[in-house]
Motif scaffolding. Structure first.
Motif, PDB file in Angstrom:
ATOM      1  N   GLN A  84      -6.012 -57.043   8.818  1.00 33.77           N
ATOM      2  CA  GLN A  84      -4.769 -56.363   8.169  1.00 33.77           C
ATOM      3  C   GLN A  84      -5.227 -56.451   6.648  1.00 33.77           C
ATOM      4  OE1 GLN A  84      -2.222 -55.220   9.962  1.00 33.77           O
ATOM      5  NE2 GLN A  84      -1.851 -54.052   7.569  1.00 33.77           N
ATOM      6  N   ARG A  85      -5.834 -57.457   6.187  1.00 35.77           N
ATOM      7  CA  ARG A  85      -6.271 -57.654   4.929  1.00 35.77           C
ATOM      8  C   ARG A  85      -7.285 -56.433   4.628  1.00 35.77           C
ATOM      9  NH1 ARG A  85      -7.781 -63.356   2.644  1.00 35.77           N
ATOM     10  NH2 ARG A  85      -8.248 -61.799   0.945  1.00 35.77           N
ATOM     11  N   LEU A  86      -8.340 -56.393   5.609  1.00 31.16           N
ATOM     12  CA  LEU A  86      -9.294 -55.301   5.257  1.00 31.16           C
ATOM     13  C   LEU A  86      -8.809 -53.908   5.257  1.00 31.16           C
ATOM     14  CD1 LEU A  86     -12.435 -54.879   4.933  1.00 31.16           C
ATOM     15  CD2 LEU A  86     -12.326 -54.790   7.578  1.00 31.16           C
ATOM     16  N   ALA A  87      -7.862 -53.637   6.535  1.00 30.13           N
ATOM     17  CA  ALA A  87      -7.349 -52.477   6.401  1.00 30.13           C
ATOM     18  C   ALA A  87      -6.533 -51.951   5.187  1.00 30.13           C
ATOM     19  CB  ALA A  87      -6.469 -52.331   7.761  1.00 30.13           C
ATOM     20  N   ASN A  88      -5.731 -52.898   4.773  1.00 27.56           N
ATOM     21  CA  ASN A  88      -5.089 -52.732   3.446  1.00 27.56           C
ATOM     22  C   ASN A  88      -5.678 -52.610   2.177  1.00 27.56           C
ATOM     23  OD1 ASN A  88      -2.652 -52.631   5.051  1.00 27.56           O
ATOM     24  ND2 ASN A  88      -2.282 -54.978   4.575  1.00 27.56           N
ATOM     25  N   GLY A  89      -7.144 -53.253   2.249  1.00 24.16           N
ATOM     26  CA  GLY A  89      -7.955 -53.021   1.198  1.00 24.16           C
ATOM     27  C   GLY A  89      -7.781 -54.104   0.229  1.00 24.16           C
ATOM     28  N   GLU A  90      -7.114 -55.228   0.718  1.00 23.61           N
ATOM     29  CA  GLU A  90      -6.832 -56.272  -0.366  1.00 23.61           C
ATOM     30  C   GLU A  90      -8.015 -57.079  -0.920  1.00 23.61           C
ATOM     31  OE1 GLU A  90      -4.237 -58.895   1.658  1.00 23.61           O
ATOM     32  OE2 GLU A  90      -2.622 -57.631   2.370  1.00 23.61           O
ATOM     33  N   GLY A  91      -8.029 -57.283  -2.415  1.00 28.10           N
ATOM     34  CA  GLY A  91      -9.218 -57.845  -2.845  1.00 28.10           C
ATOM     35  C   GLY A  91     -10.130 -56.786  -3.400  1.00 28.10           C
ATOM     36  N   SER A  92     -11.424 -57.475  -4.032  1.00 20.35           N
ATOM     37  CA  SER A  92     -12.336 -56.635  -4.436  1.00 20.35           C
ATOM     38  C   SER A  92     -13.336 -56.160  -3.491  1.00 20.35           C
ATOM     39  CB  SER A  92     -13.049 -57.259  -5.729  1.00 20.35           C
ATOM     40  OG  SER A  92     -13.593 -58.452  -5.007  1.00 20.35           O
ATOM     41  N   ALA A  93     -14.295 -55.301  -4.121  1.00 20.28           N
ATOM     42  CA  ALA A  93     -15.228 -54.835  -2.884  1.00 20.28           C
ATOM     43  C   ALA A  93     -15.900 -56.092  -2.491  1.00 20.28           C
ATOM     44  CB  ALA A  93     -16.143 -53.759  -3.795  1.00 20.28           C
ATOM     45  N   LYS A  94     -16.251 -56.866  -3.178  1.00 21.53           N
ATOM     46  CA  LYS A  94     -17.035 -58.396  -2.672  1.00 21.53           C
ATOM     47  C   LYS A  94     -16.118 -59.043  -1.821  1.00 21.53           C
ATOM     48  CE  LYS A  94     -19.158 -62.484  -4.431  1.00 21.53           C
ATOM     49  NZ  LYS A  94     -19.728 -63.142  -5.779  1.00 21.53           N
ATOM     50  N   ASP A  95     -14.820 -59.085  -1.992  1.00 23.18           N
ATOM     51  CA  ASP A  95     -13.915 -59.609  -1.201  1.00 23.18           C
ATOM     52  C   ASP A  95     -13.836 -59.043   0.139  1.00 23.18           C
ATOM     53  OD1 ASP A  95     -13.355 -61.730  -3.195  1.00 23.18           O
ATOM     54  OD2 ASP A  95     -11.420 -60.300  -3.674  1.00 23.18           O
ATOM     55  N   LEU A  96     -14.026 -57.768  -0.008  1.00 19.95           N
ATOM     56  CA  LEU A  96     -13.733 -57.000   1.443  1.00 19.95           C
ATOM     57  C   LEU A  96     -15.185 -56.918   2.131  1.00 19.95           C
ATOM     58  CD1 LEU A  96     -12.089 -53.846   0.027  1.00 19.95           C
ATOM     59  CD2 LEU A  96     -10.910 -55.515   1.206  1.00 19.95           C
ATOM     60  N   VAL A  97     -16.230 -57.096   1.609  1.00 19.57           N
ATOM     61  CA  VAL A  97     -17.408 -57.342   2.373  1.00 19.57           C
ATOM     62  C   VAL A  97     -17.379 -58.630   2.983  1.00 19.57           C
ATOM     63  CG1 VAL A  97     -20.041 -57.919   1.761  1.00 19.57           C
ATOM     64  CG2 VAL A  97     -18.737 -56.039   0.703  1.00 19.57           C
ATOM     65  N   ILE A  99     -14.522 -60.560   3.851  1.00 19.52           N
ATOM     66  CA  ILE A  99     -13.883 -60.326   5.036  1.00 19.52           C
ATOM     67  C   ILE A  99     -14.493 -59.723   6.186  1.00 19.52           C
ATOM     68  CG2 ILE A  99     -11.625 -59.178   5.748  1.00 19.52           C
ATOM     69  CD1 ILE A  99     -10.502 -59.569   2.967  1.00 19.52           C
ATOM     70  N   GLN A 100     -15.189 -58.797   5.953  1.00 15.10           N
ATOM     71  CA  GLN A 100     -15.733 -58.133   6.978  1.00 15.10           C
ATOM     72  C   GLN A 100     -16.806 -58.874   7.850  1.00 15.10           C
ATOM     73  OE1 GLN A 100     -15.193 -54.571   8.283  1.00 15.10           O
ATOM     74  NE2 GLN A 100     -16.321 -55.895  10.030  1.00 15.10           N
ATOM     75  N   HIS A 101     -17.614 -59.934   6.807  1.00 15.96           N
ATOM     76  CA  HIS A 101     -18.543 -60.569   7.401  1.00 15.96           C
ATOM     77  C   HIS A 101     -17.708 -61.685   8.081  1.00 15.96           C
ATOM     78  CE1 HIS A 101     -22.067 -63.040   7.507  1.00 15.96           C
ATOM     79  NE2 HIS A 101     -21.628 -64.089   7.146  1.00 15.96           N
ATOM     80  N   GLU A 102     -16.768 -62.195   7.632  1.00 14.85           N
ATOM     81  CA  GLU A 102     -15.779 -63.205   8.298  1.00 14.85           C
ATOM     82  C   GLU A 102     -15.442 -62.577   9.900  1.00 14.85           C
ATOM     83  OE1 GLU A 102     -12.107 -66.186   7.965  1.00 14.85           O
ATOM     84  OE2 GLU A 102     -12.987 -65.217   6.273  1.00 14.85           O
ATOM     85  N   LEU A 103     -15.013 -61.496   9.585  1.00 13.43           N
ATOM     86  CA  LEU A 103     -14.447 -60.949  11.102  1.00 13.43           C
ATOM     87  C   LEU A 103     -15.783 -60.764  12.094  1.00 13.43           C
ATOM     88  CD1 LEU A 103     -12.165 -58.044   9.550  1.00 13.43           C
ATOM     89  CD2 LEU A 103     -11.547 -59.860  11.238  1.00 13.43           C
ATOM     90  N   ASN A 104     -16.964 -60.385  11.481  1.00  9.09           N
ATOM     91  CA  ASN A 104     -17.894 -60.193  12.587  1.00  9.09           C
ATOM     92  C   ASN A 104     -18.297 -61.690  13.029  1.00  9.09           C
ATOM     93  OD1 ASN A 104     -18.238 -57.719  11.761  1.00  9.09           O
ATOM     94  ND2 ASN A 104     -19.820 -57.859  10.163  1.00  9.09           N
ATOM     95  N   GLN A 105     -18.087 -62.581  12.212  1.00  6.30           N
ATOM     96  CA  GLN A 105     -18.541 -63.948  12.841  1.00  6.30           C
ATOM     97  C   GLN A 105     -17.531 -64.458  13.784  1.00  6.30           C
ATOM     98  OE1 GLN A 105     -18.641 -66.186   9.018  1.00  6.30           O
ATOM     99  NE2 GLN A 105     -21.144 -66.302   9.425  1.00  6.30           N
ATOM    100  N   MET A 106     -16.262 -64.162  13.505  1.00  5.47           N
ATOM    101  CA  MET A 106     -15.375 -64.267  14.343  1.00  5.47           C
ATOM    102  C   MET A 106     -15.329 -63.638  15.749  1.00  5.47           C
ATOM    103  SD  MET A 106     -11.572 -65.386  11.938  1.00  5.47           S
ATOM    104  CE  MET A 106     -11.628 -63.586  11.440  1.00  5.47           C
ATOM    105  N   ALA A 107     -15.716 -62.490  15.591  1.00  2.57           N
ATOM    106  CA  ALA A 107     -15.931 -61.659  16.843  1.00  2.57           C
ATOM    107  C   ALA A 107     -17.046 -62.277  17.807  1.00  2.57           C
ATOM    108  CB  ALA A 107     -16.355 -60.102  16.494  1.00  2.57           C
TER     109      ALA A 107
END
Length: 242
Positions: A84-97, A99-107
């Protein structure tokens, strides 16, 4: 030891009863149905131990399943929040990267844990089948035992009736017997397996002569109200009239 003629006769009858009771008891234990029941009792103990082991293993697997399911639920909840945070674009570009990395690890983590869950569920299914098999064996064993008990009861009907009669007759006799005489008789039974025998002339009734000349002399000089304890045979001897 002093004992009236009536007491002596009662003592001999008790010995006859004890001999017959022992024979009847032995016949009950030698019957095929009794042996079958003994075997079934042993198998029951084995099955109970097996059932306990299977049940314990099943419980362990269920606990393992619960731990993994909780782990998946935590990962899923974290994925939803971070997604949801990624979809909402919460945080800086670095934060979003990040978040995506964490999502990949969680998957990846969730995929591994779900694979573990599948393996655990397969083991749980096998364990459940094992439990059902043991329960079926227990039920079958119970049916076999019930059948054996019925067969044994039917076969032992006459034996049980006679055994009950002999035991009741014995109880009546010993109730009126001198306590010291009965105690001595039972002491002899425990030592030699024989409580009392009758002697007539120079013969032991129903037995081969196993007494010394000294003991025969002692027996022949007994008063009418005496019984003799044989050191040779470790039992009481009642002298009968010639």
């Amino acid at each position: 030891m002093r004992a009236s003629k009536a007491q002596q006769q009662a003592l001999l009858e008790v010995q006859e009863l004890d001999t017959r009771i022992a024979q009847l008891t032995a016949s009950r234990k030698k019957h095929p149905a009794f042996l079958a029941l003994s075997e079934l009792a042993g198998r029951k103990s084995d099955l109970e131990r097996a059932a306990a082991g299977v049940s314990s293993k099943h419980a362990d697997i269920k606990r393992e399943q619960a731990v993994i399911e909780n782990d998946i639920a935590r990962i899923q909840a974290r994925q939803e929040v971070m997604g949801q945070r990624l979809a909402n674009g919460e945080g800086s570009a670095k934060d979003l990267v990040a978040i995506q990395h964490e999502l990949n690890q969680m998957a990846t983590r969730r995929e591994k844990v779900e694979a573990q869950l599948m393996e655990v569920m397969e083991r749980l299914e096998t364990s459940s089948a094992d439990m059902d098999a043991v329960k079926a064996q227990v039920a079958g064993l119970a049916a076999d035992a019930e059948k054996a008990r019925a067969e044994y009861k039917a076969a032992m009907g006459e034996v049980d009736v006679e055994l009950s009669e002999k035991q009741a007759r014995r109880a009546n006799l010993v109730a009126d017997m001198d306590a010291e005489l009965l105690e001595e008789y039972e002491y002899c039974q425990k030592r030699s397996g024989l409580g009392v025998v009758a002697a007539k002339g120079r013969q032991l009734v129903g037995m081969v002569n196993a007494l010394s000349e000294y003991e025969w002399h002692q027996i022949n000089t007994l008063a009418e109200d005496e019984v003799y304890y044989s050191e040779d045979m470790e039992c009481l001897i009642v002298k009968l009239a010639d």
